[in-house]
Design an enzyme around this catalytic site. Structure first.
Site, mmCIF file in Angstrom:
data_model
loop_
_atom_site.group_PDB
_atom_site.id
_atom_site.type_symbol
_atom_site.label_atom_id
_atom_site.label_comp_id
_atom_site.label_asym_id
_atom_site.label_seq_id
_atom_site.Cartn_x
_atom_site.Cartn_y
_atom_site.Cartn_z
ATOM 1 N N HIS A 1 8.238 28.614 105.277
ATOM 2 C CA HIS A 1 8.541 29.859 105.177
ATOM 3 C C HIS A 1 8.455 30.645 106.540
ATOM 4 O O HIS A 1 8.112 31.762 106.569
ATOM 5 C CB HIS A 1 7.107 30.494 104.627
ATOM 6 N N TYR B 1 3.967 42.291 110.577
ATOM 7 C CA TYR B 1 3.989 40.799 111.164
ATOM 8 C C TYR B 1 3.401 40.750 112.671
ATOM 9 O O TYR B 1 2.844 39.946 113.142
ATOM 10 C CB TYR B 1 5.245 40.332 111.052
ATOM 11 N N ASN C 1 2.520 28.219 105.720
ATOM 12 C CA ASN C 1 1.737 29.335 106.470
ATOM 13 C C ASN C 1 2.451 29.523 107.770
ATOM 14 O O ASN C 1 3.457 28.827 108.261
ATOM 15 C CB ASN C 1 0.379 28.763 107.112
ATOM 16 N N CYS D 1 23.620 37.661 120.775
ATOM 17 C CA CYS D 1 24.891 38.245 120.854
ATOM 18 C C CYS D 1 24.566 39.780 121.167
ATOM 19 O O CYS D 1 25.463 40.362 120.760
ATOM 20 C CB CYS D 1 25.282 38.224 119.261
HETATM 21 C C1 BV8 Z 1 13.345 31.047 96.541
HETATM 22 C C2 BV8 Z 1 6.194 34.920 103.734
HETATM 23 C C3 BV8 Z 1 15.293 30.385 95.893
HETATM 24 C C4 BV8 Z 1 5.567 34.797 105.261
HETATM 25 C C5 BV8 Z 1 5.797 34.070 101.739
HETATM 26 C C6 BV8 Z 1 10.820 29.857 90.275
HETATM 27 C C7 BV8 Z 1 11.516 28.837 90.874
HETATM 28 C C8 BV8 Z 1 12.119 29.321 92.253
HETATM 29 C C9 BV8 Z 1 11.628 30.694 92.753
HETATM 30 C C10 BV8 Z 1 11.181 31.493 91.957
HETATM 31 C C11 BV8 Z 1 10.720 30.884 90.644
HETATM 32 N N1 BV8 Z 1 9.866 32.135 90.333
HETATM 33 C C12 BV8 Z 1 9.862 33.126 91.203
HETATM 34 C C13 BV8 Z 1 10.634 32.819 92.325
HETATM 35 C C14 BV8 Z 1 10.879 33.497 93.411
HETATM 36 C C15 BV8 Z 1 9.666 33.469 94.391
HETATM 37 C C16 BV8 Z 1 8.284 33.270 94.113
HETATM 38 O O1 BV8 Z 1 7.959 32.302 93.890
HETATM 39 N N2 BV8 Z 1 7.665 34.185 93.842
HETATM 40 C C17 BV8 Z 1 6.274 34.276 92.938
HETATM 41 C C18 BV8 Z 1 5.509 35.267 93.586
HETATM 42 C C19 BV8 Z 1 6.434 34.045 91.395
HETATM 43 N N3 BV8 Z 1 10.000 32.442 95.543
HETATM 44 C C20 BV8 Z 1 10.942 32.966 96.359
HETATM 45 O O2 BV8 Z 1 11.307 33.913 96.551
HETATM 46 C C21 BV8 Z 1 11.106 31.771 97.561
HETATM 47 N N4 BV8 Z 1 12.493 31.524 97.673
HETATM 48 O O3 BV8 Z 1 12.571 30.692 95.764
HETATM 49 O O4 BV8 Z 1 14.451 30.932 96.964
HETATM 50 C C22 BV8 Z 1 15.442 28.662 96.132
HETATM 51 C C23 BV8 Z 1 14.384 28.068 95.574
HETATM 52 C C24 BV8 Z 1 14.570 26.455 95.856
HETATM 53 C C25 BV8 Z 1 15.462 26.104 96.717
HETATM 54 C C26 BV8 Z 1 16.415 27.089 97.147
HETATM 55 C C27 BV8 Z 1 16.396 28.394 96.807
HETATM 56 C C28 BV8 Z 1 10.537 32.288 99.017
HETATM 57 C C29 BV8 Z 1 9.027 32.359 98.862
HETATM 58 C C30 BV8 Z 1 8.649 32.718 100.218
HETATM 59 C C31 BV8 Z 1 7.934 33.966 100.182
HETATM 60 N N5 BV8 Z 1 7.170 34.126 101.588
HETATM 61 N N6 BV8 Z 1 5.527 34.322 102.736
HETATM 62 C C32 BV8 Z 1 4.201 35.495 104.994
HETATM 63 O O5 BV8 Z 1 4.175 36.770 105.031
HETATM 64 O O6 BV8 Z 1 3.276 34.894 105.329
HETATM 65 S S1 BV8 Z 1 5.162 33.461 100.540
HETATM 66 C C33 BV8 Z 1 3.358 33.700 100.936
HETATM 67 O O7 BV8 Z 1 2.671 32.740 99.762
HETATM 68 C C34 BV8 Z 1 2.987 32.790 102.062
HETATM 69 O O8 BV8 Z 1 3.891 32.216 102.648
HETATM 70 C C35 BV8 Z 1 1.844 31.978 101.419
HETATM 71 O O9 BV8 Z 1 1.510 30.770 102.235
HETATM 72 C C36 BV8 Z 1 2.432 31.584 100.175
HETATM 73 C C37 BV8 Z 1 2.014 30.981 98.949
HETATM 74 O O10 BV8 Z 1 0.415 31.773 99.154
HETATM 75 P P1 BV8 Z 1 -0.604 30.726 99.378
HETATM 76 O O11 BV8 Z 1 -0.658 30.131 100.525
HETATM 77 O O12 BV8 Z 1 -0.781 29.822 98.229
HETATM 78 O O13 BV8 Z 1 -2.062 31.575 99.841
HETATM 79 P P2 BV8 Z 1 -2.623 32.582 98.374
HETATM 80 O O14 BV8 Z 1 -3.536 33.455 98.979
HETATM 81 O O15 BV8 Z 1 -1.897 32.476 97.405
HETATM 82 O O16 BV8 Z 1 -3.968 31.085 98.111
HETATM 83 C C38 BV8 Z 1 -4.670 30.823 98.876
HETATM 84 C C39 BV8 Z 1 -5.460 29.472 98.129
HETATM 85 O O17 BV8 Z 1 -6.505 29.034 99.000
HETATM 86 C C40 BV8 Z 1 -6.246 29.944 96.963
HETATM 87 O O18 BV8 Z 1 -6.068 29.184 95.966
HETATM 88 C C41 BV8 Z 1 -7.882 29.992 97.290
HETATM 89 O O19 BV8 Z 1 -8.474 29.640 96.423
HETATM 90 C C42 BV8 Z 1 -7.737 28.796 98.452
HETATM 91 N N7 BV8 Z 1 -8.799 28.949 99.377
HETATM 92 C C43 BV8 Z 1 -9.324 30.170 99.838
HETATM 93 N N8 BV8 Z 1 -9.951 29.811 100.727
HETATM 94 C C44 BV8 Z 1 -10.188 28.495 100.850
HETATM 95 C C45 BV8 Z 1 -9.189 27.920 100.216
HETATM 96 N N9 BV8 Z 1 -9.166 26.632 99.902
HETATM 97 C C46 BV8 Z 1 -9.989 25.898 100.659
HETATM 98 N N10 BV8 Z 1 -10.765 26.340 101.560
HETATM 99 C C47 BV8 Z 1 -10.975 27.717 101.685
HETATM 100 N N11 BV8 Z 1 -11.846 28.135 102.982
#
Ligand code: BV8
Length: 225
Positions: A106, A53, A89, A136
Site C-alpha cells: 500500500h 499524511y 502498513n 519532470c
Molecule cells: C484494489 C492507504 C483493484 C495507506 C489503504 C474486492 C476485491 C477487490 C477489491 C475490493 C473488493 N471489495 C472492495 C474492494 C475495494 C477496496 C477495498 O478492499 N475496500 C474495503 C474497504 C471493502 N480495495 C481497494 O481499493 C484496493 N485496490 O482493490 O484495486 C485490484 C485488486 C486486485 C488486483 C489488482 C487491482 C486498494 C486498497 C488499499 C487502500 N489503502 N491504506 C494508508 O493510509 O495507510 S488501506 C488501509 O487499510 C491500510 O493500508 C491498512 O493497513 C489497511 C488494512 O487495515 P488493517 O491493516 O487491517 O487495519 P485495521 O485497523 O482494519 O485492523 C487492525 C487489526 O489489528 C484489527 O483486527 C485489530 O484487532 C488488530 N490489532 C489492534 N491492535 C493489535 C492488533 N493485533 C495484534 N496486536 C495488537 N496490539
C-alpha cells in the site's frame, strides 16, 4: 527450510503507538476514508490529504519497532531467503527492526510519487500541495500511497510467493481490505498452512488453520519461537 509469507497490518504497529484504522478511535474514526485515502479525495482537497499524511509521516518517523517487528526480523535472519513480509502498513517499522525482505503493497510514507511521470523520491517530512517533481519539474507530487480504487504494488511478486508458501501468516489485520484479505484463500489453495495472529478474530478468521489471539508483541515472539 519452509517458505514463509507474512502479511502484516496496522495492528502490528499499534503497540509502537501508531493508530490502527478500524479500532476504537482509529484513524478512520477521525477521517472519512473517502476524504483522505482516495484519488478523488486528493483531487478535491489536496491540502487535507497532504496534512493527513504529513501528520502520519511525522508520527511514524518518531515510532520505534516493538517486539513483534523484532521477532519477524529475527525469523528472517535465521532463515535467509525463506521469509517475505508483505505489509499493508506505510510505516517503516519492519525495516527499523532489521527486516530486509519487505514489500509495501500500500506504499510508504517515506516515499513521494509524481502523478505525471511516476518518478519516486524520498519524501520530505512535510510535503506541500503542488510540490514540484524533481524529475519532470511539474507540480504533481503526491504521497506514494495506494489509495482505495488504486492497484496495490508488487501484486505479481506477492501472488508468485503465495503460490510457493509452506506457511502463510497474517498479523494485526482486520481482513477488511482487499486484495490483502484474500491472500489467505490463495495460500490455502496452494497448500500452505495458514495462521492468524490478531488481537481479535478478523473478518476472515474462519479461513485460517490456526489462530492466536492477543497482543502482537506477545503472540508473535512466541509463534516465532
Ligand atoms: C484494489 C492507504 C483493484 C495507506 C489503504 C474486492 C476485491 C477487490 C477489491 C475490493 C473488493 N471489495 C472492495 C474492494 C475495494 C477496496 C477495498 O478492499 N475496500 C474495503 C474497504 C471493502 N480495495 C481497494 O481499493 C484496493 N485496490 O482493490 O484495486 C485490484 C485488486 C486486485 C488486483 C489488482 C487491482 C486498494 C486498497 C488499499 C487502500 N489503502 N491504506 C494508508 O493510509 O495507510 S488501506 C488501509 O487499510 C491500510 O493500508 C491498512 O493497513 C489497511 C488494512 O487495515 P488493517 O491493516 O487491517 O487495519 P485495521 O485497523 O482494519 O485492523 C487492525 C487489526 O489489528 C484489527 O483486527 C485489530 O484487532 C488488530 N490489532 C489492534 N491492535 C493489535 C492488533 N493485533 C495484534 N496486536 C495488537 N496490539
Amino acid at each position: 527450510m519452509p517458505k514463509i509469507v507474512i502479511l502484516t497490518g496496522a495492528g502490528i504497529s499499534a503497540e509502537s503507538g501508531l493508530g490502527t484504522f478500524r479500532d476504537e478511535g482509529g484513524l478512520w474514526a477521525r477521517h472519512r476514508i473517502e476524504d483522505v485515502a482516495t484519488p478523488e479525495g486528493f483531487a478535491s482537497n489536496p491540502q487535507l490529504v497532504v496534512d493527513f499524511y504529513n501528520a502520519r509521516r511525522a508520527q511514524a518517523a518518531e515510532a520505534s519497532p516493538n517486539a513483534a517487528h523484532a521477532a519477524l526480523a529475527r525469523l528472517e535472519a535465521e532463515m535467509p531467503g525463506d521469509v517475505l513480509i508483505v505489509t499493508q502498513n506505510v510505516d517503516a517499522l519492519h525495516e527499523k527492526a532489521g527486516s530486509q525482505n519487505v514489500l509495501h503493497m500500500h506504499g510508504a510514507l517515506t516515499s513521494a510519487l509524481c502523478a505525471a511521470c511516476e518518478h519516486r523520491w524520498n519524501a520530505p517530512l512535510a510535503m506541500t500541495v503542488g510540490e514540484a517533481c524533481p524529475s519532470c519539474e511539474r507540480p504533481t507530487a503526491r504521497p506514494d500511497i495506494v489509495w482505495f480504487g488504486e492497484i496495490p504494488y508488487h501484486m505479481e511478486e506477492i501472488e508468485a510467493r503465495l503460490s510457493e508458501a509452506d506457511i502463510f501468516a497474517a498479523i494485526g489485520t482486520s481482513g477488511n481490505v482487499y486484495p490483502a484479505a484474500g491472500f489467505v484463500q490463495a495460500a490455502a489453495a496452494y497448500g500452505a498452512l495458514t495462521v492468524e495472529l490478531n488481537l481479535e478474530p478478523s473478518l476472515v478468521v474462519s479461513q485460517f488453520d490456526e489462530t492466536y489471539s492477543g497482543l502482537a508483541s506477545e503472540t508473535v515472539p512466541k509463534w516465532v519461537g
